[in-house]
Design an enzyme around this catalytic site. Structure first.
Site, PDB file in Angstrom:
ATOM      1  N   VAL A   1     -17.124   4.028  -3.185  1.00 29.89           N
ATOM      2  CA  VAL A   1     -17.729   2.703  -2.986  1.00 29.89           C
ATOM      3  C   VAL A   1     -19.092   2.832  -2.309  1.00 29.89           C
ATOM      4  CG1 VAL A   1     -17.453   0.404  -2.000  1.00 29.89           C
ATOM      5  CG2 VAL A   1     -15.437   1.653  -2.779  1.00 29.89           C
TER       6      VAL A   1
ATOM      7  N   GLY B   1     -20.118   6.639   5.226  1.00 31.56           N
ATOM      8  CA  GLY B   1     -19.239   7.041   4.131  1.00 31.56           C
ATOM      9  C   GLY B   1     -19.854   6.710   2.786  1.00 31.56           C
ATOM     10  N   VAL B   2     -20.218   7.760   2.035  1.00 37.23           N
ATOM     11  CA  VAL B   2     -20.823   7.522   0.716  1.00 37.23           C
ATOM     12  C   VAL B   2     -19.964   8.176  -0.370  1.00 37.23           C
ATOM     13  CG1 VAL B   2     -23.198   6.932   1.284  1.00 37.23           C
ATOM     14  CG2 VAL B   2     -22.518   9.329   1.329  1.00 37.23           C
ATOM     15  N   GLY B   3     -18.686   7.780  -0.372  1.00 34.95           N
ATOM     16  CA  GLY B   3     -17.761   8.217  -1.425  1.00 34.95           C
ATOM     17  C   GLY B   3     -17.890   7.275  -2.607  1.00 34.95           C
TER      18      GLY B   3
ATOM     19  N   LYS C   1       0.859  -1.189   0.000  1.00 37.64           N
ATOM     20  CA  LYS C   1       0.000   0.000   0.000  1.00 37.64           C
ATOM     21  C   LYS C   1       0.891   1.234   0.000  1.00 37.64           C
ATOM     22  CE  LYS C   1      -4.534   0.677   0.263  1.00 37.64           C
ATOM     23  NZ  LYS C   1      -5.603  -0.134  -0.322  1.00 37.64           N
TER      24      LYS C   1
HETATM   25  P1  NAD Z   1     -13.695   7.657  -0.748  1.00 38.42           P
HETATM   26  O1  NAD Z   1     -12.661   8.551  -0.186  1.00 38.42           O
HETATM   27  O2  NAD Z   1     -14.197   7.894  -2.125  1.00 38.42           O
HETATM   28  O3  NAD Z   1     -14.981   7.595   0.217  1.00 38.42           O
HETATM   29  C1  NAD Z   1     -14.888   7.504   1.595  1.00 38.42           C
HETATM   30  C2  NAD Z   1     -15.952   8.430   2.162  1.00 38.42           C
HETATM   31  O4  NAD Z   1     -16.060   8.198   3.548  1.00 38.42           O
HETATM   32  C3  NAD Z   1     -15.610   9.905   1.977  1.00 38.42           C
HETATM   33  O5  NAD Z   1     -16.697  10.545   1.350  1.00 38.42           O
HETATM   34  C4  NAD Z   1     -15.380  10.408   3.398  1.00 38.42           C
HETATM   35  O6  NAD Z   1     -15.816  11.758   3.557  1.00 38.42           O
HETATM   36  C5  NAD Z   1     -16.227   9.444   4.202  1.00 38.42           C
HETATM   37  N1  NAD Z   1     -15.808   9.259   5.586  1.00 38.42           N
HETATM   38  C6  NAD Z   1     -14.560   9.057   6.083  1.00 38.42           C
HETATM   39  N2  NAD Z   1     -14.599   8.879   7.411  1.00 38.42           N
HETATM   40  C7  NAD Z   1     -15.909   8.972   7.761  1.00 38.42           C
HETATM   41  C8  NAD Z   1     -16.585   8.890   9.011  1.00 38.42           C
HETATM   42  N3  NAD Z   1     -15.943   8.683  10.158  1.00 38.42           N
HETATM   43  N4  NAD Z   1     -17.932   9.033   9.012  1.00 38.42           N
HETATM   44  C9  NAD Z   1     -18.621   9.257   7.861  1.00 38.42           C
HETATM   45  N5  NAD Z   1     -17.999   9.356   6.647  1.00 38.42           N
HETATM   46  C10 NAD Z   1     -16.678   9.211   6.610  1.00 38.42           C
HETATM   47  O7  NAD Z   1     -13.095   6.181  -0.612  1.00 38.42           O
HETATM   48  P2  NAD Z   1     -13.598   4.858  -1.321  1.00 38.42           P
HETATM   49  O8  NAD Z   1     -12.749   4.590  -2.494  1.00 38.42           O
HETATM   50  O9  NAD Z   1     -15.078   4.913  -1.440  1.00 38.42           O
HETATM   51  O10 NAD Z   1     -13.194   3.782  -0.225  1.00 38.42           O
HETATM   52  C11 NAD Z   1     -13.933   3.638   0.988  1.00 38.42           C
HETATM   53  C12 NAD Z   1     -13.254   2.607   1.858  1.00 38.42           C
HETATM   54  O11 NAD Z   1     -13.204   1.345   1.170  1.00 38.42           O
HETATM   55  C13 NAD Z   1     -11.803   2.943   2.225  1.00 38.42           C
HETATM   56  O12 NAD Z   1     -11.515   2.421   3.504  1.00 38.42           O
HETATM   57  C14 NAD Z   1     -11.005   2.173   1.184  1.00 38.42           C
HETATM   58  O13 NAD Z   1      -9.691   1.891   1.624  1.00 38.42           O
HETATM   59  C15 NAD Z   1     -11.846   0.917   1.072  1.00 38.42           C
HETATM   60  N6  NAD Z   1     -11.686   0.223  -0.196  1.00 38.42           N
HETATM   61  C16 NAD Z   1     -11.923   0.876  -1.358  1.00 38.42           C
HETATM   62  C17 NAD Z   1     -11.766   0.202  -2.559  1.00 38.42           C
HETATM   63  C18 NAD Z   1     -12.058   0.873  -3.867  1.00 38.42           C
HETATM   64  O14 NAD Z   1     -12.153   0.181  -4.889  1.00 38.42           O
HETATM   65  N7  NAD Z   1     -12.239   2.187  -3.897  1.00 38.42           N
HETATM   66  C19 NAD Z   1     -11.352  -1.136  -2.572  1.00 38.42           C
HETATM   67  C20 NAD Z   1     -11.143  -1.800  -1.335  1.00 38.42           C
HETATM   68  C21 NAD Z   1     -11.312  -1.092  -0.158  1.00 38.42           C
END
Ligand code: NAD
Length: 347
Positions: free
Chosen positions: A178, A174-176, A78
Protein backbone atom coordinates in the site's frame (compact mmCIF):
# COMPACT_ATOMS: atom_id res chain seq x y z
CA UNK A 1 -8.64 -16.19 26.62
CA UNK A 2 -12.39 -15.67 27.09
CA UNK A 3 -11.68 -12.44 28.96
CA UNK A 4 -9.79 -11.16 25.94
CA UNK A 5 -12.59 -12.23 23.60
CA UNK A 6 -15.03 -10.40 25.84
CA UNK A 7 -12.82 -7.33 25.90
CA UNK A 8 -12.70 -7.19 22.08
CA UNK A 9 -16.30 -8.35 21.61
CA UNK A 10 -15.13 -11.38 19.60
CA UNK A 11 -17.80 -13.92 18.68
CA UNK A 12 -15.65 -16.96 17.75
CA UNK A 13 -12.02 -17.86 17.91
CA UNK A 14 -10.59 -20.74 15.87
CA UNK A 15 -7.10 -22.18 16.36
CA UNK A 16 -5.31 -24.73 14.22
CA UNK A 17 -2.03 -26.52 14.64
CA UNK A 18 -1.02 -28.77 11.76
CA UNK A 19 2.18 -30.68 12.64
CA UNK A 20 2.73 -31.80 9.01
CA UNK A 21 3.09 -28.28 7.60
CA UNK A 22 3.98 -26.49 10.84
CA UNK A 23 0.87 -24.29 10.50
CA UNK A 24 -0.09 -22.37 13.62
CA UNK A 25 -3.06 -20.22 12.70
CA UNK A 26 -5.70 -18.15 14.44
CA UNK A 27 -8.99 -17.00 12.90
CA UNK A 28 -10.88 -14.47 15.00
CA UNK A 29 -14.46 -13.76 13.94
CA UNK A 30 -15.68 -10.57 15.54
CA UNK A 31 -19.19 -10.35 14.14
CA UNK A 32 -21.46 -12.14 11.68
CA UNK A 33 -24.47 -9.89 12.22
CA UNK A 34 -24.12 -8.00 8.92
CA UNK A 35 -23.16 -11.10 6.90
CA UNK A 36 -20.22 -13.48 6.38
CA UNK A 37 -17.04 -12.09 7.88
CA UNK A 38 -14.29 -10.89 5.54
CA UNK A 39 -10.75 -10.14 6.62
CA UNK A 40 -7.21 -10.60 5.42
CA UNK A 41 -4.71 -13.21 6.48
CA UNK A 42 -1.55 -11.86 8.09
CA UNK A 43 1.63 -13.95 7.80
CA UNK A 44 4.35 -12.38 9.90
CA UNK A 45 6.66 -13.26 12.81
CA UNK A 46 5.41 -12.60 16.33
CA UNK A 47 7.50 -12.38 19.50
CA UNK A 48 5.07 -14.82 21.15
CA UNK A 49 1.68 -16.50 20.71
CA UNK A 50 -0.04 -13.97 22.96
CA UNK A 51 0.85 -11.08 20.66
CA UNK A 52 -0.42 -13.05 17.63
CA UNK A 53 -3.72 -13.65 19.43
CA UNK A 54 -3.98 -10.00 20.42
CA UNK A 55 -3.28 -8.95 16.82
CA UNK A 56 -6.02 -11.24 15.45
CA UNK A 57 -8.59 -10.05 18.00
CA UNK A 58 -7.89 -6.34 17.46
CA UNK A 59 -7.75 -6.66 13.67
CA UNK A 60 -11.03 -8.63 13.52
CA UNK A 61 -12.82 -5.93 15.50
CA UNK A 62 -11.44 -3.26 13.17
CA UNK A 63 -12.78 -5.20 10.17
CA UNK A 64 -16.29 -5.17 11.65
CA UNK A 65 -16.08 -1.39 12.14
CA UNK A 66 -14.72 -0.95 8.61
CA UNK A 67 -17.48 -3.03 6.98
CA UNK A 68 -20.19 -1.29 9.03
CA UNK A 69 -19.00 2.25 8.21
CA UNK A 70 -18.60 1.38 4.52
CA UNK A 71 -22.10 -0.16 4.61
CA UNK A 72 -20.94 -3.53 3.27
CA UNK A 73 -22.94 -6.72 3.93
CA UNK A 74 -20.16 -8.33 5.94
CA UNK A 75 -19.02 -8.95 9.44
CA UNK A 76 -15.41 -8.63 10.55
CA UNK A 77 -12.75 -11.28 10.98
CA UNK A 78 -9.02 -11.67 10.63
CA UNK A 79 -6.59 -14.54 10.31
CA UNK A 80 -3.07 -14.68 11.58
CA UNK A 81 -0.57 -17.33 10.55
CA UNK A 82 2.46 -17.26 12.82
CA UNK A 83 5.51 -17.29 10.55
CA UNK A 84 7.55 -20.38 11.54
CA UNK A 85 11.04 -19.66 12.81
CA UNK A 86 12.25 -22.92 11.19
CA UNK A 87 12.42 -23.51 7.39
CA UNK A 88 8.93 -24.31 6.06
CA UNK A 89 7.10 -25.31 2.90
CA UNK A 90 4.90 -22.33 1.98
CA UNK A 91 2.65 -24.37 -0.31
CA UNK A 92 1.89 -26.96 2.40
CA UNK A 93 1.30 -24.25 4.97
CA UNK A 94 -1.18 -22.35 2.77
CA UNK A 95 -2.95 -25.60 1.83
CA UNK A 96 -3.45 -26.42 5.50
CA UNK A 97 -4.70 -22.90 6.13
CA UNK A 98 -7.13 -23.29 3.19
CA UNK A 99 -8.54 -26.42 4.86
CA UNK A 100 -8.99 -24.47 8.07
CA UNK A 101 -10.90 -21.73 6.24
CA UNK A 102 -13.01 -24.34 4.45
CA UNK A 103 -14.01 -25.96 7.76
CA UNK A 104 -15.83 -22.71 8.68
CA UNK A 105 -18.31 -23.23 5.82
CA UNK A 106 -18.30 -19.65 4.57
CA UNK A 107 -18.57 -17.82 7.89
CA UNK A 108 -15.09 -16.45 7.10
CA UNK A 109 -13.79 -15.30 3.69
CA UNK A 110 -10.04 -14.83 3.70
CA UNK A 111 -7.97 -12.30 1.74
CA UNK A 112 -4.47 -10.79 1.52
CA UNK A 113 -2.82 -8.84 4.32
CA UNK A 114 0.74 -8.11 5.43
CA UNK A 115 2.98 -11.01 4.49
CA UNK A 116 0.56 -12.79 2.15
CA UNK A 117 0.41 -12.46 -1.63
CA UNK A 118 -1.81 -13.33 -4.57
CA UNK A 119 0.04 -16.65 -5.11
CA UNK A 120 -0.86 -17.70 -1.52
CA UNK A 121 -4.52 -16.97 -2.21
CA UNK A 122 -4.33 -19.24 -5.29
CA UNK A 123 -3.03 -22.08 -3.11
CA UNK A 124 -5.78 -21.46 -0.54
CA UNK A 125 -8.32 -21.47 -3.42
CA UNK A 126 -7.28 -25.07 -4.21
CA UNK A 127 -8.78 -26.03 -0.81
CA UNK A 128 -11.75 -23.71 -0.38
CA UNK A 129 -14.02 -21.34 -2.31
CA UNK A 130 -14.03 -18.91 0.67
CA UNK A 131 -11.11 -16.79 -0.50
CA UNK A 132 -10.64 -13.60 -2.52
CA UNK A 133 -7.55 -11.81 -3.92
CA UNK A 134 -6.65 -14.81 -6.08
CA UNK A 135 -4.90 -14.25 -9.44
CA UNK A 136 -8.31 -14.02 -11.05
CA UNK A 137 -9.45 -11.30 -8.63
CA UNK A 138 -6.22 -9.46 -7.94
CA UNK A 139 -4.46 -7.56 -5.17
CA UNK A 140 -6.63 -5.16 -3.14
CA UNK A 141 -3.65 -2.95 -2.19
CA UNK A 142 -4.00 -0.45 -5.08
CA UNK A 143 -7.64 0.06 -4.04
CA UNK A 144 -6.64 0.57 -0.43
CA UNK A 145 -4.08 3.11 -1.67
CA UNK A 146 -6.76 4.92 -3.70
CA UNK A 147 -8.88 5.19 -0.55
CA UNK A 148 -5.89 6.57 1.36
CA UNK A 149 -5.43 9.19 -1.36
CA UNK A 150 -9.10 10.20 -1.11
CA UNK A 151 -8.63 10.50 2.65
CA UNK A 152 -5.44 12.58 2.27
CA UNK A 153 -7.14 14.98 -0.18
CA UNK A 154 -10.14 15.31 2.11
CA UNK A 155 -8.01 15.87 5.23
CA UNK A 156 -5.76 18.43 3.54
CA UNK A 157 -8.80 20.27 2.16
CA UNK A 158 -10.43 20.38 5.60
CA UNK A 159 -7.27 21.30 7.47
CA UNK A 160 -5.73 23.83 5.10
CA UNK A 161 -8.43 24.59 2.52
CA UNK A 162 -6.02 23.32 -0.16
CA UNK A 163 -7.33 21.43 -3.16
CA UNK A 164 -3.92 20.59 -4.59
CA UNK A 165 -1.36 18.29 -3.00
CA UNK A 166 1.47 19.98 -4.87
CA UNK A 167 4.22 21.04 -2.47
CA UNK A 168 2.76 19.06 0.44
CA UNK A 169 5.42 17.13 2.40
CA UNK A 170 4.40 13.63 3.45
CA UNK A 171 6.35 11.24 5.69
CA UNK A 172 5.44 7.65 4.82
CA UNK A 173 6.15 4.86 7.32
CA UNK A 174 6.31 1.55 5.43
CA UNK A 175 6.48 1.36 1.64
CA UNK A 176 5.21 -2.17 1.02
CA UNK A 177 2.15 -2.95 -1.10
CA UNK A 178 0.00 0.00 0.00
CA UNK A 179 2.67 2.51 1.06
CA UNK A 180 4.56 2.29 -2.25
CA UNK A 181 1.34 2.76 -4.22
CA UNK A 182 0.40 5.80 -2.10
CA UNK A 183 3.93 7.16 -2.61
CA UNK A 184 3.61 6.90 -6.39
CA UNK A 185 0.26 8.70 -6.45
CA UNK A 186 1.50 11.42 -4.09
CA UNK A 187 4.62 11.89 -6.21
CA UNK A 188 2.45 12.18 -9.33
CA UNK A 189 0.40 14.84 -7.50
CA UNK A 190 3.51 16.93 -6.82
CA UNK A 191 3.98 16.07 -3.13
CA UNK A 192 7.44 15.85 -1.56
CA UNK A 193 8.14 12.54 0.19
CA UNK A 194 10.18 11.27 3.11
CA UNK A 195 10.01 7.47 3.38
CA UNK A 196 11.11 4.80 5.84
CA UNK A 197 10.93 1.03 5.83
CA UNK A 198 12.53 -1.59 8.03
CA UNK A 199 13.35 -3.28 4.72
CA UNK A 200 15.87 -0.77 3.40
CA UNK A 201 15.70 -2.13 -0.15
CA UNK A 202 12.01 -1.09 -0.32
CA UNK A 203 12.85 2.41 0.94
CA UNK A 204 15.63 2.65 -1.68
CA UNK A 205 13.31 1.53 -4.47
CA UNK A 206 10.67 4.05 -3.45
CA UNK A 207 13.27 6.82 -3.18
CA UNK A 208 14.40 6.13 -6.75
CA UNK A 209 10.88 5.91 -8.17
CA UNK A 210 9.43 8.91 -6.35
CA UNK A 211 12.48 11.16 -5.73
CA UNK A 212 11.89 10.62 -2.01
CA UNK A 213 14.28 11.28 0.87
CA UNK A 214 14.97 8.26 3.07
CA UNK A 215 14.67 8.40 6.86
CA UNK A 216 15.48 5.55 9.22
CA UNK A 217 12.49 3.71 10.78
CA UNK A 218 13.15 5.65 13.99
CA UNK A 219 13.77 9.08 12.41
CA UNK A 220 10.48 9.04 10.48
CA UNK A 221 8.62 10.12 13.64
CA UNK A 222 10.67 13.33 13.79
CA UNK A 223 10.37 14.12 10.08
CA UNK A 224 9.39 17.73 9.39
CA UNK A 225 6.36 17.28 7.17
CA UNK A 226 2.74 18.31 6.78
CA UNK A 227 1.31 14.82 7.03
CA UNK A 228 2.41 11.51 8.56
CA UNK A 229 1.21 8.47 6.63
CA UNK A 230 1.55 5.20 8.63
CA UNK A 231 1.50 2.24 6.21
CA UNK A 232 3.48 -0.29 8.28
CA UNK A 233 2.10 -2.30 11.18
CA UNK A 234 -0.09 -1.27 14.12
CA UNK A 235 0.38 0.76 17.32
CA UNK A 236 2.87 3.18 15.78
CA UNK A 237 1.02 6.11 17.41
CA UNK A 238 1.65 5.85 21.13
CA UNK A 239 2.84 7.77 24.20
CA UNK A 240 6.45 7.73 23.00
CA UNK A 241 5.90 8.65 19.34
CA UNK A 242 3.02 11.18 19.43
CA UNK A 243 5.07 13.89 21.22
CA UNK A 244 7.76 13.53 18.52
CA UNK A 245 5.51 14.13 15.50
CA UNK A 246 6.25 17.35 13.55
CA UNK A 247 3.11 17.19 11.40
CA UNK A 248 -0.41 18.60 11.56
CA UNK A 249 -2.23 15.63 9.96
CA UNK A 250 -2.05 11.81 10.21
CA UNK A 251 -3.65 9.71 7.47
CA UNK A 252 -2.47 6.20 6.59
CA UNK A 253 -3.40 2.64 5.74
CA UNK A 254 -2.02 0.71 8.71
CA UNK A 255 -4.60 -1.13 10.79
CA UNK A 256 -4.78 -0.22 14.48
CA UNK A 257 -2.41 2.74 14.24
CA UNK A 258 -3.38 3.94 17.72
CA UNK A 259 -1.82 1.95 20.56
CA UNK A 260 -5.05 2.65 22.47
CA UNK A 261 -8.07 4.96 22.29
CA UNK A 262 -6.42 7.61 24.48
CA UNK A 263 -3.81 8.11 21.75
CA UNK A 264 -6.59 9.82 19.75
CA UNK A 265 -6.97 12.39 22.54
CA UNK A 266 -3.21 12.90 22.69
CA UNK A 267 -3.19 13.68 18.97
CA UNK A 268 -6.14 16.04 19.34
CA UNK A 269 -4.44 17.85 22.24
CA UNK A 270 -1.40 18.40 20.05
CA UNK A 271 -3.65 19.88 17.34
CA UNK A 272 -2.95 17.00 14.96
CA UNK A 273 -5.90 16.03 12.76
CA UNK A 274 -6.14 12.22 12.80
CA UNK A 275 -8.17 10.33 10.19
CA UNK A 276 -9.51 7.07 11.73
CA UNK A 277 -7.66 4.14 10.14
CA UNK A 278 -10.70 1.89 9.76
CA UNK A 279 -12.34 4.56 7.60
CA UNK A 280 -9.23 5.52 5.64
CA UNK A 281 -8.14 1.99 4.70
CA UNK A 282 -11.54 0.60 3.68
CA UNK A 283 -10.71 0.69 -0.07
CA UNK A 284 -9.29 -2.85 -0.10
CA UNK A 285 -12.30 -4.29 1.73
CA UNK A 286 -14.66 -2.38 -0.58
CA UNK A 287 -12.84 -3.89 -3.56
CA UNK A 288 -12.85 -7.43 -2.13
CA UNK A 289 -16.48 -7.33 -1.05
CA UNK A 290 -17.91 -5.64 -4.15
CA UNK A 291 -15.86 -7.66 -6.59
CA UNK A 292 -16.89 -10.88 -4.81
CA UNK A 293 -20.52 -9.76 -5.25
CA UNK A 294 -19.96 -9.02 -8.97
CA UNK A 295 -20.11 -5.19 -8.95
CA UNK A 296 -18.49 -3.17 -11.73
CA UNK A 297 -15.13 -1.42 -11.48
CA UNK A 298 -16.94 1.94 -11.79
CA UNK A 299 -19.19 1.12 -8.81
CA UNK A 300 -16.14 0.11 -6.74
CA UNK A 301 -14.30 3.35 -7.61
CA UNK A 302 -17.38 5.41 -6.74
CA UNK A 303 -17.70 3.74 -3.35
CA UNK A 304 -14.02 4.33 -2.60
CA UNK A 305 -14.43 8.02 -3.42
CA UNK A 306 -17.03 8.24 -0.65
CA UNK A 307 -14.24 7.77 1.92
CA UNK A 308 -13.29 11.44 1.40
CA UNK A 309 -16.88 12.64 1.79
CA UNK A 310 -17.40 10.58 4.94
CA UNK A 311 -14.27 12.08 6.46
CA UNK A 312 -15.47 15.63 5.74
CA UNK A 313 -18.71 14.90 7.63
CA UNK A 314 -16.77 13.37 10.49
CA UNK A 315 -14.38 16.34 10.76
CA UNK A 316 -17.30 18.80 10.84
CA UNK A 317 -18.95 16.78 13.61
CA UNK A 318 -15.65 16.71 15.48
CA UNK A 319 -15.35 20.48 15.18
CA UNK A 320 -18.80 21.09 16.64
CA UNK A 321 -18.68 18.37 19.32
CA UNK A 322 -14.97 18.77 20.20
CA UNK A 323 -14.79 14.99 20.30
CA UNK A 324 -11.99 13.36 18.30
CA UNK A 325 -12.81 12.00 14.81
CA UNK A 326 -11.61 8.60 16.09
CA UNK A 327 -14.09 8.55 18.96
CA UNK A 328 -16.95 9.71 16.74
CA UNK A 329 -16.17 7.07 14.10
CA UNK A 330 -15.95 4.39 16.80
CA UNK A 331 -19.33 5.41 18.24
CA UNK A 332 -20.90 5.39 14.79
CA UNK A 333 -19.50 1.95 13.90
CA UNK A 334 -20.55 0.48 17.27
CA UNK A 335 -24.09 1.84 16.88
CA UNK A 336 -24.35 0.33 13.38
CA UNK A 337 -23.11 -3.02 14.66
CA UNK A 338 -25.48 -2.98 17.62
CA UNK A 339 -28.37 -2.29 15.29
CA UNK A 340 -27.30 -5.18 13.03
CA UNK A 341 -26.99 -7.52 16.06
CA UNK A 342 -30.53 -6.60 17.15
CA UNK A 343 -31.91 -7.31 13.67
CA UNK A 344 -29.93 -10.56 13.52
CA UNK A 345 -31.27 -11.73 16.90
CA UNK A 346 -34.84 -10.77 15.99
CA UNK A 347 -34.71 -12.62 12.63
P1 NAD B 1 3.19 -4.87 3.45
O1 NAD B 1 3.68 -5.94 4.35
O2 NAD B 1 3.23 -5.08 1.98
O3 NAD B 1 3.94 -3.48 3.76
C1 NAD B 1 4.19 -3.03 5.04
C2 NAD B 1 5.60 -2.44 5.02
O4 NAD B 1 5.82 -1.75 6.23
C3 NAD B 1 6.68 -3.51 4.91
O5 NAD B 1 7.52 -3.19 3.83
C4 NAD B 1 7.40 -3.44 6.25
O6 NAD B 1 8.79 -3.71 6.11
C5 NAD B 1 7.14 -2.01 6.66
N1 NAD B 1 7.18 -1.76 8.10
C6 NAD B 1 6.61 -2.48 9.10
N2 NAD B 1 6.83 -1.89 10.29
C7 NAD B 1 7.56 -0.78 10.02
C8 NAD B 1 8.11 0.24 10.85
N3 NAD B 1 7.97 0.24 12.17
N4 NAD B 1 8.80 1.24 10.25
C9 NAD B 1 8.98 1.27 8.90
N5 NAD B 1 8.47 0.30 8.08
C10 NAD B 1 7.78 -0.69 8.63
O7 NAD B 1 1.69 -4.57 3.93
P2 NAD B 1 0.57 -3.76 3.16
O8 NAD B 1 -0.34 -4.72 2.50
O9 NAD B 1 1.21 -2.66 2.40
O10 NAD B 1 -0.24 -3.16 4.39
C11 NAD B 1 0.28 -2.08 5.17
C12 NAD B 1 -0.66 -1.80 6.31
O11 NAD B 1 -1.96 -1.45 5.80
C13 NAD B 1 -0.89 -2.99 7.25
O12 NAD B 1 -1.12 -2.50 8.56
C14 NAD B 1 -2.17 -3.60 6.72
O13 NAD B 1 -2.85 -4.35 7.71
C15 NAD B 1 -2.93 -2.35 6.34
N6 NAD B 1 -3.94 -2.58 5.31
C16 NAD B 1 -3.59 -3.12 4.13
C17 NAD B 1 -4.57 -3.34 3.16
C18 NAD B 1 -4.22 -3.90 1.82
O14 NAD B 1 -5.05 -3.84 0.91
N7 NAD B 1 -3.01 -4.42 1.63
C19 NAD B 1 -5.90 -3.00 3.42
C20 NAD B 1 -6.23 -2.41 4.66
C21 NAD B 1 -5.23 -2.21 5.60
Amino acid sequence: MFAEMEHHGTRCLHLMHDPESGLKAIIAIHSLARGPAIGGCRFISYPNEQSALEDALRLARGMSYKAALADLPHGGAKAVIIKPSQPFNRQQLMQAFGQMVDSLNGDYITAMDSGTRVADMDIIRSQTPWVSCTRQQGDPSPYTAKGVMEAIRSTVAFHSGRRSLSGLTVAIQGVGHVGSSVAQMLHASGARLIVADIDNSLAQRCAEQCSATIASPDEIYDAKADLFCPCGLGASLNQQTIPRLQVSMVVGSANNQLANDSAANALQQRGILYAPDFLVNAGGLIFVSMQYAGHSEAAIEQKIQQIGTMLQTLYLRSLSSRLSPHLLALEQARALLKHAEQLHTAA
